[in-house]
Enzyme design. Structure first.
Site, PDB file in Angstrom:
ATOM      1  N   ASP A  10      -3.901  -1.770  15.495  1.00 54.99           N
ATOM      2  CA  ASP A  10      -4.552  -0.982  14.448  1.00 54.99           C
ATOM      3  C   ASP A  10      -3.649   0.219  14.160  1.00 54.99           C
ATOM      4  O   ASP A  10      -2.755   0.533  14.962  1.00 54.99           O
ATOM      5  CB  ASP A  10      -5.926  -0.532  14.970  1.00 54.99           C
ATOM      6  CG  ASP A  10      -6.567   0.503  14.087  1.00 54.99           C
ATOM      7  OD1 ASP A  10      -6.617   0.278  12.866  1.00 54.99           O
ATOM      8  OD2 ASP A  10      -7.020   1.544  14.620  1.00 54.99           O
ATOM      9  N   ASP A  12      -4.742   3.682  12.020  1.00 55.01           N
ATOM     10  CA  ASP A  12      -5.397   5.004  12.067  1.00 55.01           C
ATOM     11  C   ASP A  12      -6.217   5.166  13.338  1.00 55.01           C
ATOM     12  O   ASP A  12      -7.059   4.323  13.666  1.00 55.01           O
ATOM     13  CB  ASP A  12      -6.297   5.182  10.837  1.00 55.01           C
ATOM     14  CG  ASP A  12      -5.471   5.277   9.575  1.00 55.01           C
ATOM     15  OD1 ASP A  12      -4.658   6.200   9.473  1.00 55.01           O
ATOM     16  OD2 ASP A  12      -5.630   4.402   8.702  1.00 55.01           O
TER      17      ASP A  12
HETATM   18  C1  XBP Z   1      -8.741   3.447   8.819  1.00 53.03           C
HETATM   19  C2  XBP Z   1      -9.396   3.542   7.497  1.00 53.03           C
HETATM   20  C3  XBP Z   1      -8.633   4.043   6.341  1.00 53.03           C
HETATM   21  C4  XBP Z   1      -8.155   5.482   6.473  1.00 53.03           C
HETATM   22  C5  XBP Z   1      -7.678   6.046   5.162  1.00 53.03           C
HETATM   23  O1  XBP Z   1      -8.154   2.218   8.960  1.00 53.03           O
HETATM   24  O2  XBP Z   1     -10.546   3.202   7.370  1.00 53.03           O
HETATM   25  O3  XBP Z   1      -9.473   3.956   5.212  1.00 53.03           O
HETATM   26  O4  XBP Z   1      -9.235   6.308   6.872  1.00 53.03           O
HETATM   27  O5  XBP Z   1      -6.752   5.244   4.546  1.00 53.03           O
HETATM   28  P1  XBP Z   1      -7.585   1.593  10.390  1.00 53.03           P
HETATM   29  P2  XBP Z   1      -6.859   4.858   2.994  1.00 53.03           P
HETATM   30  O6  XBP Z   1      -8.269   2.259  11.553  1.00 53.03           O
HETATM   31  O7  XBP Z   1      -7.956   0.144  10.250  1.00 53.03           O
HETATM   32  O8  XBP Z   1      -6.099   1.818  10.369  1.00 53.03           O
HETATM   33  O9  XBP Z   1      -7.221   6.107   2.253  1.00 53.03           O
HETATM   34  O10 XBP Z   1      -5.494   4.332   2.637  1.00 53.03           O
HETATM   35  O11 XBP Z   1      -7.940   3.808   2.875  1.00 53.03           O
HETATM   36 MG    MG Z   2      -8.519   2.772  13.708  1.00 54.21          MG
END
Ligand code: XBP
Ligand code: MG
Length: 260
Positions: A10, A12
């Site tokens: 993953d 974020d």
């Molecule tokens: C995390 C998310 C993303 C980010 C923001 O994704 O839900 O929406 O918060 O990015 P993960 P965007 O944990 O799967 O990496 O604004 O590009 O959506």
């Molecule tokens: Mg995440």
């Protein structure tokens, strides 16, 4: 029992604390730039993290704001403009050094690369944000570290839907039990489990207390061995989680699943 052939990361929360210190701050700068009075404090942003995808999050929050346009088409247009602006601010923050990778991440990636364990990214964030973050921290050839990269715009349904993981598995040409996912959030872990991918949870700041139903291992971060379930033995507490640890958890997963 399948051998561990690939690790699916993953982005974020897992690779970096991007949500609190990156996306949230950038959303607030975008609100300001477009003359809107909305601001997301740390607690409110935490509530909104149940909605995956930045545009989707904006649309959800517009439901409580009197200044939001009444028409859905206008709300969607505003969400698109805000999101684009937010991503520009996010890239600036990343380039300015506001976000570092979480400790233990690069070392574990390097061990995977050295020992032929393939890697993929499975994220609901936009490709531009992944590129901004990883170019700064892994260099211009960051994408070469990963055999498959699946981002928010590649799927019809974001996490907790399994689509992002199913696409990653298809790209890797592996079955789910030949892989494991590293995730930080209940929504992300649910997406992996819905694709039958075993999950290692490295808790991020927003999910320090969250309940995870079904992981093969769960702990406070990849940077040290203390606080993990199953307990990690055989090295000092301040040494990082290693590829051998992942391989052991993966090999034992039938007997150690269902941690909370
Ligand atoms: C995390 C998310 C993303 C980010 C923001 O994704 O839900 O929406 O918060 O990015 P993960 P965007 O944990 O799967 O990496 O604004 O590009 O959506
Ligand atoms: Mg995440």
């Amino acid at each position: 029992m399948s051998r561990l052939a690939a690790v699916v990361w993953d982005v974020d929360g897992t690779l970096a604390e991007t949500e609190r210190d990156g996306h949230r701050v950038a959303f607030n700068l975008a609100f300001e730039a477009l003359g809107l009075p909305w601001r997301w404090d740390v607690a409110r942003y935490g509530e909104l993290l149940t909605v995956t995808g930045g545009r989707e999050r904006l649309l959800r929050d517009m439901g409580i704001h009197a200044e939001a346009p009444a028409l859905l088409s206008e709300r969607e247009a505003l969400a698109r403009r805000l999101h684009e602006r937010k991503n520009q601010f996010y890239a600036e923050l990343v380039h300015g050094g506001a976000i570092t990778l979480r400790p233990g991440v690069v070392g574990l990636m390097a061990q995977c690369a050295d020992r032929g364990v393939r890697m993929a990214l499975a994220t609901t964030t936009s490709r531009t944000n992944v590129a901004a973050l990883l170019r700064v921290h892994l260099g211009a050839r960051w994408a070469a570290w990963f055999d498959v990269i699946v981002c928010g715009e590649d799927v019809c349904h974001k996490k907790p839907d399994p689509e992002v993981y199913l696409q990653a598995l298809a790209g890797l040409r592996l079955g789910p039990l030949q892989t494991l996912a590293i995730e930080d959030s209940p929504v992300g872990a649910a997406a992996a489990r819905a694709a039958e991918v075993p999950v290692v949870v490295t808790r991020s700041v927003y999910f320090e207390q969250a309940t995870f139903d079904d992981s093969i291992a769960i702990g406070p971060g990849l940077h040290d061995r203390a606080g993990w379930r199953p307990v990690l033995h055989g090295a000092r507490d301040d040494e990082p989680v290693s590829l051998d640890d992942l391989t052991d958890w993966h090999a034992q997963m039938d007997s150690v699943s269902q941690f909370s």
